[in-house]
Design an enzyme around this catalytic site. Structure first.
Site, short mmCIF file in Angstrom:
data_model
loop_
_atom_site.label_atom_id
_atom_site.label_comp_id
_atom_site.label_asym_id
_atom_site.label_seq_id
_atom_site.Cartn_x
_atom_site.Cartn_y
_atom_site.Cartn_z
N LYS A 35 -7.22 3.24 -3.18
CA LYS A 35 -7.57 3.29 -1.77
C LYS A 35 -7.77 4.75 -1.36
O LYS A 35 -7.06 5.63 -1.83
CB LYS A 35 -6.43 2.64 -0.97
CG LYS A 35 -6.53 2.69 0.54
CD LYS A 35 -5.33 1.93 1.14
CE LYS A 35 -5.16 2.20 2.62
NZ LYS A 35 -3.98 1.52 3.18
N ASP B 124 0.86 -1.19 0.00
CA ASP B 124 0.00 0.00 0.00
C ASP B 124 0.89 1.24 0.00
O ASP B 124 1.64 1.47 0.97
CB ASP B 124 -0.89 0.03 1.24
CG ASP B 124 -1.95 -1.07 1.26
OD1 ASP B 124 -1.66 -2.19 0.79
OD2 ASP B 124 -3.07 -0.82 1.78
N LYS C 193 -10.52 0.13 -1.99
CA LYS C 193 -10.31 -0.02 -0.55
C LYS C 193 -10.55 1.30 0.18
O LYS C 193 -9.74 2.22 0.07
CB LYS C 193 -8.88 -0.51 -0.27
CG LYS C 193 -8.55 -0.65 1.23
CD LYS C 193 -7.14 -1.18 1.44
CE LYS C 193 -6.72 -1.17 2.91
NZ LYS C 193 -5.35 -1.67 3.12
#
Length: 295
Positions: free
Chosen positions: A204, A141, A240
């Site tokens: 995300k 991430d 996400k």
């Protein structure tokens, strides 16, 4: 003046940038569907999409090992339940999780690339990502360079994402837009498109550290960008939300948006994750009907 490839992609997009329209649509979709999907079955599905996260200054090999052990214990104590999707930690703990984790279907995710600010040398970002993958991370991430994005330096933003995607090797790359800093539907749409065309496997919302975290507003825009990108390329990109997703009601809101905008094939943990720590216990409390503090 000739447009560069970055502005060409953005200019072709039909995803709405009308903030007021997005707010109204989000409210309408969630109000209409919230009671319908606030069920134990949906709560279990959401639990199975959690990236169970510990990102504290006080994390240590011992605390991360204990954190991982709870996931092992959950598998033993609740075989009737799906487990979380992944354990998300700082990159220096990838090896710890890899050594302790016994549940094969739970992945190891690491934040990387100068998380949460993305403010360090590109070479450091690449090295950190490569070390996390070498240590056992399945997923990485990273945060986009928000400063470069807001300055309009799209080439630097995209080149960096592509380089970090390469450093992730066969793993998934989740690209954090820091939607709370981007604020507008237009910025969120543009960042979503640039990230996906640069190789993001997931987009995300947030780090949950400095700026406002996940919002249904940002989700609506990001999901429509994913839909448009899929229709143009045939490649499914995951979504996400992260940063402040704590209550079952809030999580169900994201479930509704994914279902209504992208459809059921996105509602597995291959394409839908929720970055959270407190949400897991709150979902278990809702599922079991009694206060549960397992994690």
């Amino acid at each position: 003046m000739m447009k560069d490839k970055y502005h060409e992609v953005i200019d072709k997009s039909k995803v709405t940038t009308d903030d007021a329209f997005v707010e109204a649509e989000v409210k309408n979709l969630i109000d209409k569907n919230l009671s319908k999907y606030s069920t134990p079955e949906v709560y279990k599905q959401l639990f199975n999409c959690i990236d169970l996260t510990t990102l504290r200054a006080t994390d240590s090999p011992r605390s991360v090992a204990d954190f991982t052990e709870r996931v092992n214990q959950f598998e033993t104590e609740h075989p009737e339940m799906p487990n979380v999707a992944a354990i998300c930690v700082y990159p220096n703990f990838a090896q710890v999780v890899r050594a302790v984790l016994e549940v094969s279907e739970v992945d190891i995710a690491c934040v990387s690339g100068g998380f949460p600010s993305s403010q360090t040398f590109p070479e450091v970002k690449v090295a950190e990502t490569a070390l996390a993958v070498a240590g056992g991370a399945d997923e990485i991430d990273i945060v986009i360079n928000v400063g470069d994005f807001l300055d309009g330096d799209y080439e630097s933003v995209c080149d960096e994402i592509a380089e970090l995607k390469e450093a992730t090797r066969d793993g998934r790359l989740k690209v954090i837009l820091e939607s709370g800093a981007l604020k507008t539907a237009e910025n969120i749409r543009n960042a979503s498109l640039l990230a996906m065309y640069s190789g993001a496997d997931f987009i995300k919302t947030s780090t949950g550290k400095e700026y406002p975290g996940a919002s249904h507003f940002a989700a609506y825009v990001m999901l429509h960008a994913i839909k448009e990108y899929y229709e143009a390329t045939g490649r499914m990109v995951g979504f996400k939300p992260a940063g402040g997703v704590r209550t079952p009601e809030d999580a169900v809101g994201y479930y509704i948006l994914v279902k209504e905008i992208l459809g059921d094939k996105w509602l597995t943990n291959e394409y839908f994750r929720i970055g959270a720590s407190g949400l897991a216990n709150n979902l278990l409390t809702a599922i079991f009907g009694t206060e549960t503090k397992f994690f």
